[in-house]
Design a protein around this motif. Structure first.
Motif, PDB file in Angstrom:
ATOM      1  N   GLU A   1      29.330   3.451  36.775  1.00 45.16           N
ATOM      2  CA  GLU A   1      29.295   2.234  37.597  1.00 45.16           C
ATOM      3  C   GLU A   1      30.343   2.318  38.707  1.00 45.16           C
ATOM      4  N   HIS A   2      31.525   2.813  38.362  1.00 46.97           N
ATOM      5  CA  HIS A   2      32.573   2.950  39.387  1.00 46.97           C
ATOM      6  C   HIS A   2      32.182   3.994  40.433  1.00 46.97           C
TER       7      HIS A   2
ATOM      8  N   ARG B   1      30.395   5.291  45.990  1.00 49.16           N
ATOM      9  CA  ARG B   1      29.330   5.727  46.916  1.00 49.16           C
ATOM     10  C   ARG B   1      28.997   4.630  47.919  1.00 49.16           C
ATOM     11  N   GLU B   2      28.954   3.385  47.459  1.00 51.84           N
ATOM     12  CA  GLU B   2      28.594   2.271  48.333  1.00 51.84           C
ATOM     13  C   GLU B   2      29.702   1.917  49.325  1.00 51.84           C
ATOM     14  N   THR B   3      30.949   2.134  48.959  1.00 51.87           N
ATOM     15  CA  THR B   3      32.047   1.650  49.800  1.00 51.87           C
ATOM     16  C   THR B   3      32.709   2.720  50.663  1.00 51.87           C
TER      17      THR B   3
ATOM     18  N   VAL C   1      32.586  13.436  47.448  1.00 54.13           N
ATOM     19  CA  VAL C   1      33.846  12.796  47.055  1.00 54.13           C
ATOM     20  C   VAL C   1      34.074  13.106  45.575  1.00 54.13           C
ATOM     21  N   LYS C   2      35.250  13.627  45.286  1.00 53.73           N
ATOM     22  CA  LYS C   2      35.633  13.876  43.896  1.00 53.73           C
ATOM     23  C   LYS C   2      36.609  12.778  43.494  1.00 53.73           C
TER      24      LYS C   2
ATOM     25  N   THR D   1      30.833  12.275  43.602  1.00 50.52           N
ATOM     26  CA  THR D   1      29.920  11.342  44.249  1.00 50.52           C
ATOM     27  C   THR D   1      29.367  12.042  45.479  1.00 50.52           C
ATOM     28  N   PHE D   2      28.050  12.099  45.581  1.00 49.46           N
ATOM     29  CA  PHE D   2      27.429  12.732  46.731  1.00 49.46           C
ATOM     30  C   PHE D   2      26.908  11.648  47.657  1.00 49.46           C
ATOM     31  N   LEU D   3      27.470  11.638  48.864  1.00 49.88           N
ATOM     32  CA  LEU D   3      27.103  10.612  49.827  1.00 49.88           C
ATOM     33  C   LEU D   3      25.777  10.964  50.467  1.00 49.88           C
TER      34      LEU D   3
END
Length: 146
Positions: free
Chosen positions: A99-100, A105-107, A118-119, A141-143
């Motif tokens: 969830e985090h 990813r959203e922010t 982003v790691k 996180t893959f944007l």
């Protein structure tokens, strides 16, 4: 049977005076002691239950994430990666961690980062996060790429 000797004062006033208790052989009244014991046991039980409840609430509270730092690293698998360190307070489960990562990813604005990956790494205290110590808690996180 022999009757108890009664004084003149007792004959005039047969009810016990204030402060007088009917004690036998120097023992205190039983009612007062049993009430104190019951109250002490009840208070003890309430303290134990309250402590257990507080401990459960602290352990199972939602995690909070405090961002500590961001840096670029050359990741052997993903190349130029923006790494973000967080201090986490509370219980972390795989579901809460995912969830985090969705929130990250959203922010995260990838224009600011200059990378699409982003790691995120998570620590239990600020000193470890500032030192970028090794941690087993983390994720990528893959944007979105246009």
């Amino acid at each position: 049977m022999r009757s108890k000797d009664i004084s003149c004062d007792e004959l005039q006033n047969p009810e016990p005076q204030k402060g007088e208790t009917e004690e036998t052989d120097g023992e205190p009244p039983k009612k007062k002691n049993s009430r104190i014991v019951k109250t002490a046991v009840l208070v003890g039980i309430l303290v134990i239950v309250g402590g257990l409840l507080l401990g459960y609430m602290i352990k199972h509270r939602e995690p909070t994430y405090q961002q500590i730092g961001t840096r670029y690293i050359d990741d052997p698998d993903w190349g130029n990666v923006s790494e973000i360190s967080y201090v986490v307070k509370g219980e972390v489960t795989a579901e809460r961690l995912n969830e985090h990562l969705r929130e990250v990813r959203e922010t995260v604005d990838r224009e600011e980062l200059g990378t699409n990956v982003v790691k995120t790494v998570y620590y239990r205290n600020k000193e470890d996060a500032l030192a970028w110590k090794d941690t087993d808690m983390g994720g990528y996180t893959f944007l979105n790429v246009e």
